[in-house]
Design an enzyme around this catalytic site. Sequence first.
Site, PDB file in Angstrom:
ATOM      1  N   HIS A 162       0.850  -1.188   0.000  1.00 15.27           N
ATOM      2  CA  HIS A 162       0.000   0.000   0.000  1.00 15.27           C
ATOM      3  C   HIS A 162       0.884   1.236   0.000  1.00 15.27           C
ATOM      4  O   HIS A 162       1.690   1.432   0.910  1.00 15.27           O
ATOM      5  CB  HIS A 162      -0.912   0.015   1.238  1.00 15.27           C
ATOM      6  CG  HIS A 162      -2.046  -0.956   1.153  1.00 15.27           C
ATOM      7  ND1 HIS A 162      -3.121  -0.932   2.014  1.00 15.27           N
ATOM      8  CD2 HIS A 162      -2.279  -1.974   0.292  1.00 15.27           C
ATOM      9  CE1 HIS A 162      -3.963  -1.902   1.698  1.00 15.27           C
ATOM     10  NE2 HIS A 162      -3.469  -2.552   0.664  1.00 15.27           N
ATOM     11  N   TYR A 186      -9.622   5.659   6.336  1.00 13.06           N
ATOM     12  CA  TYR A 186      -9.866   6.145   7.697  1.00 13.06           C
ATOM     13  C   TYR A 186     -10.912   7.249   7.597  1.00 13.06           C
ATOM     14  O   TYR A 186     -10.662   8.284   6.986  1.00 13.06           O
ATOM     15  CB  TYR A 186      -8.588   6.703   8.312  1.00 13.06           C
ATOM     16  CG  TYR A 186      -7.547   5.678   8.680  1.00 13.06           C
ATOM     17  CD1 TYR A 186      -7.369   5.288  10.005  1.00 13.06           C
ATOM     18  CD2 TYR A 186      -6.720   5.104   7.719  1.00 13.06           C
ATOM     19  CE1 TYR A 186      -6.414   4.353  10.364  1.00 13.06           C
ATOM     20  CE2 TYR A 186      -5.746   4.167   8.059  1.00 13.06           C
ATOM     21  CZ  TYR A 186      -5.608   3.795   9.386  1.00 13.06           C
ATOM     22  OH  TYR A 186      -4.662   2.871   9.733  1.00 13.06           O
ATOM     23  N   PRO A 244      -5.013   0.495  17.916  1.00 14.83           N
ATOM     24  CA  PRO A 244      -4.718   0.022  16.554  1.00 14.83           C
ATOM     25  C   PRO A 244      -4.820   1.094  15.483  1.00 14.83           C
ATOM     26  O   PRO A 244      -4.463   0.831  14.334  1.00 14.83           O
ATOM     27  CB  PRO A 244      -5.773  -1.072  16.344  1.00 14.83           C
ATOM     28  CG  PRO A 244      -6.906  -0.687  17.242  1.00 14.83           C
ATOM     29  CD  PRO A 244      -6.269  -0.072  18.448  1.00 14.83           C
ATOM     30  N   LYS A 262       0.651   0.247  14.773  1.00 17.15           N
ATOM     31  CA  LYS A 262       2.023   0.190  15.277  1.00 17.15           C
ATOM     32  C   LYS A 262       2.352  -1.026  16.135  1.00 17.15           C
ATOM     33  O   LYS A 262       3.531  -1.317  16.353  1.00 17.15           O
ATOM     34  CB  LYS A 262       2.324   1.457  16.103  1.00 17.15           C
ATOM     35  CG  LYS A 262       2.412   2.730  15.277  1.00 17.15           C
ATOM     36  CD  LYS A 262       3.514   2.633  14.266  1.00 17.15           C
ATOM     37  CE  LYS A 262       3.585   3.854  13.369  1.00 17.15           C
ATOM     38  NZ  LYS A 262       4.478   3.634  12.224  1.00 17.15           N
ATOM     39  N   TYR A 320       3.471   6.998   9.771  1.00 16.51           N
ATOM     40  CA  TYR A 320       2.716   5.793   9.458  1.00 16.51           C
ATOM     41  C   TYR A 320       3.631   4.717   8.887  1.00 16.51           C
ATOM     42  O   TYR A 320       3.497   3.525   9.220  1.00 16.51           O
ATOM     43  CB  TYR A 320       1.612   6.123   8.452  1.00 16.51           C
ATOM     44  CG  TYR A 320       0.502   5.090   8.379  1.00 16.51           C
ATOM     45  CD1 TYR A 320      -0.707   5.287   9.046  1.00 16.51           C
ATOM     46  CD2 TYR A 320       0.655   3.925   7.637  1.00 16.51           C
ATOM     47  CE1 TYR A 320      -1.730   4.354   8.986  1.00 16.51           C
ATOM     48  CE2 TYR A 320      -0.364   2.971   7.563  1.00 16.51           C
ATOM     49  CZ  TYR A 320      -1.544   3.190   8.244  1.00 16.51           C
ATOM     50  OH  TYR A 320      -2.545   2.251   8.179  1.00 16.51           O
TER      51      TYR A 320
END
Length: 396
Positions: free
Chosen positions: A79, A207, A298, A302, A390
């Site tokens: 991704h 998200y 979550p 991480k 991220y």
Amino acid sequence: MTSQPVQESTVIGIVGAGPAGLMLSHLLSQTGIDSITVDTRTRHEIEHTHRAGILEQDSVRLLTDTGVDGRVLTHGSEHEGIELRFGGEGHRIDFKHLVGASVWLYPQTDVFIDLANARARDGGDVRFGVRDTRVREVRDRPVISFVDGDGVAREVRCDYLVGADGSHSICRHEIPESLCVQYFKEYPFAWFGIMTEAPMSAPELVYARHDRGFALISQRTEQLQRMYFQCDPATDPETWSDERIWEELQTRVSGGGFSLKEGPITEKVVLPFRSFVAEPMRYGRLFLAGDAAHTVPPTGAKGLNLALQDVRVLAEVLDAAVNLGRTELLETYGTRALERVWKAQQFSYRMTTLLHTLPGETPFDAKRQLGELNSIVTSTHGSAHLAESYTGWPTH
């Protein structure tokens, strides 16, 4: 008459045969250091505990460069970004363009399978399905006692002991309360998670921030998807019909013509949220790694990555201590690991509070939240900072 436990010894004793414990055992074996790893769960039980997984590039390299398996590259999905949805619109954060990095969607279950297979291939001593596990004498020369799968009582004396035994760690409790500082934050919401037999609704994670609460759209395979939405921790998932779940998810991600592809729901679960860090991560000859030392929400993806980076550092200092006599480097483990842990805590907290509806939220709070999201997606520097966090920070 009660028979005496069978006595054994090893250099490194590891409690916990999840990804952290198995990766440590694997890395140690490459430096010629013997270890014994034990876990109360059977391999079958661990393999069938489904957990999502986003791997940072350094985690992928750790699996592939050390000879675990290349399956992450053939069965995982790269991704190059994520989508932030708010105000009815989607905004893509392009990791590759911003910071030259990607993440890989690869379930934690598969990471475990790859590591377990690698340890079996290499003759690693991993004992699943033990019971009555205890540890003692952690300051001097630690002992792990347990009853193995055949009902034989055993005691393993080791030079160093590693607690990689999860958030309910028995090893962590060996550190005196007066010396162990525990930082803890419980969040006033949970995630309602589903597994659904449906085609992918988006190529990357979505998200979504909505006035009704957060939603996350994730993928598993071409025909199996993971999705979550914010809920009250007391929610009983069995009281929710499939129709009601889909209506809630569709509402939270709606806008701009986007909608979810629906299918039969095969799993429903409610996941509580918390942040936790225990300091120090070393006491005498005991070291903590992964969830035994810290947990994160979550939202920032991480948890697994932190566990893998913990044991990468731990394997390095144990190698120096055992093979080179550089025992002073053992002192650096906690400092190096915790630097990354607290960065991850900050990022996970930010992502969580940025996207979730908080109890007692005022109209000002909601507008401020939207303002922060807008500042991220309209600023190259703001987007790059999120992308860097991220995809993971450089290892050192």
